[in-house]
Structure formats: C-alpha cells, structure tokens
Design a protein around this motif. Structure first.
Motif, PDB file in Angstrom:
ATOM      1  N   LEU A  61     -11.171  13.232   5.231  1.00 28.18           N
ATOM      2  CA  LEU A  61     -10.768  13.441   6.621  1.00 28.18           C
ATOM      3  C   LEU A  61      -9.740  12.365   6.924  1.00 28.18           C
ATOM      4  N   GLY A  62      -8.486  12.767   7.046  1.00 26.61           N
ATOM      5  CA  GLY A  62      -7.423  11.796   7.270  1.00 26.61           C
ATOM      6  C   GLY A  62      -6.703  11.457   5.984  1.00 26.61           C
ATOM      7  N   LYS A  63      -6.262  10.210   5.882  1.00 25.62           N
ATOM      8  CA  LYS A  63      -5.361   9.796   4.828  1.00 25.62           C
ATOM      9  C   LYS A  63      -6.070   9.047   3.699  1.00 25.62           C
TER      10      LYS A  63
ATOM     11  N   SER B  22       3.768   7.471   7.291  1.00 28.40           N
ATOM     12  CA  SER B  22       5.046   8.084   7.641  1.00 28.40           C
ATOM     13  C   SER B  22       5.156   9.586   7.453  1.00 28.40           C
ATOM     14  N   LEU B  23       4.871  10.090   6.261  1.00 33.77           N
ATOM     15  CA  LEU B  23       5.112  11.503   6.012  1.00 33.77           C
ATOM     16  C   LEU B  23       4.271  12.382   6.940  1.00 33.77           C
ATOM     17  N   ALA B  24       2.996  12.064   7.073  1.00 31.42           N
ATOM     18  CA  ALA B  24       2.119  12.880   7.910  1.00 31.42           C
ATOM     19  C   ALA B  24       2.460  12.747   9.389  1.00 31.42           C
TER      20      ALA B  24
ATOM     21  N   THR C  73       0.844  -1.189   0.000  1.00 39.64           N
ATOM     22  CA  THR C  73       0.000   0.000   0.000  1.00 39.64           C
ATOM     23  C   THR C  73       0.882   1.242   0.000  1.00 39.64           C
ATOM     24  N   VAL C  74       0.343   2.344  -0.516  1.00 43.26           N
ATOM     25  CA  VAL C  74       1.051   3.628  -0.510  1.00 43.26           C
ATOM     26  C   VAL C  74       0.062   4.726  -0.126  1.00 43.26           C
ATOM     27  N   GLY C  75       0.590   5.882   0.284  1.00 40.32           N
ATOM     28  CA  GLY C  75      -0.256   6.986   0.729  1.00 40.32           C
ATOM     29  C   GLY C  75      -0.099   8.209  -0.158  1.00 40.32           C
ATOM     30  N   LEU C  76      -1.198   8.925  -0.352  1.00 43.30           N
ATOM     31  CA  LEU C  76      -1.210  10.159  -1.127  1.00 43.30           C
ATOM     32  C   LEU C  76      -1.051  11.347  -0.192  1.00 43.30           C
ATOM     33  N   ASN C  77      -0.248  12.317  -0.595  1.00 44.91           N
ATOM     34  CA  ASN C  77      -0.004  13.523   0.194  1.00 44.91           C
ATOM     35  C   ASN C  77      -0.141  14.769  -0.685  1.00 44.91           C
ATOM     36  N   HIS C  78      -0.381  15.925  -0.043  1.00 45.92           N
ATOM     37  CA  HIS C  78      -0.421  17.171  -0.805  1.00 45.92           C
ATOM     38  C   HIS C  78       0.892  17.408  -1.540  1.00 45.92           C
ATOM     39  N   ARG C  79       1.976  16.909  -0.977  1.00 47.07           N
ATOM     40  CA  ARG C  79       3.271  17.067  -1.636  1.00 47.07           C
ATOM     41  C   ARG C  79       3.256  16.489  -3.047  1.00 47.07           C
TER      42      ARG C  79
ATOM     43  N   GLY D 230      -9.072  18.561   8.323  1.00 46.72           N
ATOM     44  CA  GLY D 230      -9.259  17.480   7.356  1.00 46.72           C
ATOM     45  C   GLY D 230      -8.024  16.704   6.951  1.00 46.72           C
ATOM     46  N   SER D 231      -6.848  17.306   6.992  1.00 46.74           N
ATOM     47  CA  SER D 231      -5.663  16.659   6.431  1.00 46.74           C
ATOM     48  C   SER D 231      -5.161  15.510   7.302  1.00 46.74           C
ATOM     49  N   GLY D 232      -4.334  14.660   6.686  1.00 49.10           N
ATOM     50  CA  GLY D 232      -3.726  13.567   7.425  1.00 49.10           C
ATOM     51  C   GLY D 232      -2.854  14.054   8.564  1.00 49.10           C
TER      52      GLY D 232
END
Length: 329
Positions: A322-324, A140-142, A36-42, A168-170
């Motif tokens: 809301l969250g990740k 991790s990033l958040a 699995t991977v996570g999406l970020n604003h970055r 709302g953000s992670g």
C-alpha cells in the motif's frame, strides 16, 4: 559504482547487482550521490522493452540524494545540495501531450538504481525539507502522475465526487491525498480489507470491495470523476459509476489493456474519456508547491537495500504493497 543493471536476457532474469562505470556530468548536467530510490510499475515494463541486444541499462526512475559533481554551465545548483529528481526528460512546459523527444529516466537512458546518477540540471529540484530521505526518494514519478491526472486532466475541485479503483499503488495513494486536500469526496476500491481500512485512515470517505457490487456498495451514488489505472478488470465497472457528463481519466492498465465498451451507452451518457501520462516540469514544480502547502507525504510501504531489489520487485508484483516501495543505496 554498484548498480542494478539489466543486460543479456529479457525480463527479470536480465537483472543483476554489479559494478558499472561511473560517469562525470557533461555541460548542463549534475551528478547525484543517491541516498534512496523508488520502485515503480514502470520498472517492470522496462524489463521487456529493454532488449538483450541493447547496451546494459541501469533501471529506475525515482531518487533523491546529494549533488557531488556539477557540469559546466550549471549555475543554480552546487556540490552538497540536497535534491530530488524529476524523471520526466524533455517536457518543460505544460501541454496537451508530451512533446517529441520526451523520455522517462531509466529507459532508454541510465536510471537511478545505482550509487550515482547523471541527469540534466533542469530535472533536479531542492528536496522539500519536511520530507525524510525515504519519502523524497519515492516521491516524484507517482506524485507527478497523480497531479497531472487530477488537476490538469481531471480539473478537480472541492465539490466533486471522485472514485479511485485499486487503492494499493503509490499513485493511487497520492490521488487520495491530493483530492482530499482540495476538499473533494473520495471513494476507493480494493480486494484487500486491510487496504480499505488503511485508505479510510488516509481520509477516504468510503472504501469498498473491488470484487463486490459497486453500485450497491456506493448506495447508488454517481461520480463526477473516476481515475482508472487498473484497466480491463475494472474499466466498465468504473464507467457504470459515472454520472451523465462525468469524466474518466486513465493512465495505466496493470490488469490488461483490451477493453470492450458499449459505445451507445457511452455517447448517450455524454461521458468524457481522457488519457494521461507523467507530466511536465511546470506541473512538477506546481506539485512540489502543492505538497508543501498541504504537508503531504508519500505513503511508505517498505524499504529494502539496493542489493535486495529482488524482494522489492516480488512485493510489487504480488500487489502486496500500500503506497510506495523504496530502496536504500
């Protein structure tokens, strides 16, 4: 291997789900078969930073999976280990600011939106057993960003009153959980009534409408610490809620970075303004220990398949989460 690759065009139009060469690990590196991977604003910002003239780039900073190859000299991990990724490259010990050469996985180096990723072994940690793959992949990033903001920069303690605009953000959901874990009083804002209600369920002491009168909604209470990541839309309202001598820590500007402040009001208030970004490997290890002691988990919003990356980006861009937001590989 399949991956989400940015090439040829700037912005979202340069993204595609396609085949790209799979690489072996070099000395000191491991290769991870991602689950699995996570999406970020970055990941949005990278789409503008990575130019059409640059070589094709696999985006993504967060991920978790199983090591499937180990480079020469790697002794602390082996094939089959379940791991998560620390995306902060080249920042080992805690310091006032990142050292020269610090980078974040996913730009300028290939990231995690792929079937496999090769990274330095020092950027790998054992997956906490209590986390699901979905939770580990978005962590991790958040979580590292929130940990440095609160503990290293904000010096949080149990007697503090903490305000988190834009829940709302992670990162914001980690900030809320971390602050409550140490016993602080936590207040949040959101334009969404639903997000305010969910924040209360997560432990917030009060959740108020971002569009309303904060002073009135908070009953005149002033904050010891405000964590700002929204930017121009909320910064001065945040400043108005600080007690004399209070601290604002800022780590983002999703709603604009051009801000005017009343400097006389600022110095008479004896306020502290601190910046922060991601964190060191030392802080990452402290964060992992902290979440395991307190059994803290990411707030999961929604999961998509990697090939559905467009839907994930759309949800993040609309600030509907809301969250990740995560993706299955």
């Amino acid at each position: 291997m399949k991956a989400v690759v940015h090439a040829d065009h700037q912005g979202f139009g340069g993204l595609s789900y396609r085949e790209i060469e799979e690489l072996p690990p070099k000395e000191g590196e491991v290769r991870i078969k991602l689950k699995t991977v996570g999406l970020n604003h970055r990941d949005f910002f990278v789409l503008d930073r990575h130019k059409p003239t640059d070589p094709p780039l696999i985006i993504g900073s967060d991920g978790a999976g199983i090591i499937d190859a180990v480079g020469e000299g790697v002794l602390n991990f082996q094939v089959g280990d379940e791991v998560i990724i620390n995306p902060a490259l080249g920042w080992n010990e805690n310091s006032d600011a990142p050292p020269k050469g610090f980078e974040v996985l996913g730009h300028p180096f290939h990231g995690t939106f792929a079937e496999k990723v090769v990274i330095p072994a020092c950027n790998v940690a054992s997956k906490p057993a209590y986390l699901t793959w979905e939770e580990a992949g978005v962590l991790s990033l958040a979580a590292l960003t929130a940990y440095r903001v609160l503990f290293t920069r904000g010096r949080i303690h149990k007697d503090m009153k903490v305000l988190i605009p834009g829940i709302g953000s992670g990162v914001a959901t980690f900030l809320l959980q971390f602050a409550k874990a140490v016993g602080a009083s936590v207040y949040v804002t959101s334009r969404s009534k639903d997000k305010c209600e969910k924040a209360i369920k997560l432990g917030a002491d009060k959740a108020i409408d971002s569009n309303g009168d904060w002073e009135q909604a908070l009953g005149g209470e002033k904050m010891d610490l405000v964590i700002e990541c929204v930017g121009a839309a909320t910064f001065n309202k945040s400043l108005d809620q600080l007690r004399p001598g209070g601290t604002i820590v800022t780590f983002g500007a999703s709603a604009g970075d051009d801000i005017e402040i009343n400097i006389r009001k600022f110095f008479y208030g004896q306020f502290n303004l601190l910046g922060s970004t991601l964190g060191s490997a030392e802080e990452y290890n402290e964060m992992l220990e902290f979440i395991q002691v307190h059994q803290i988990k990411p707030v999961l919003d929604q999961m998509y398949s990697l090939c559905e990356f467009g839907k994930a980006f759309d949800r993040l861009e609309r600030a509907a989460q809301l969250g990740k937001i995560g993706l299955y590989i």
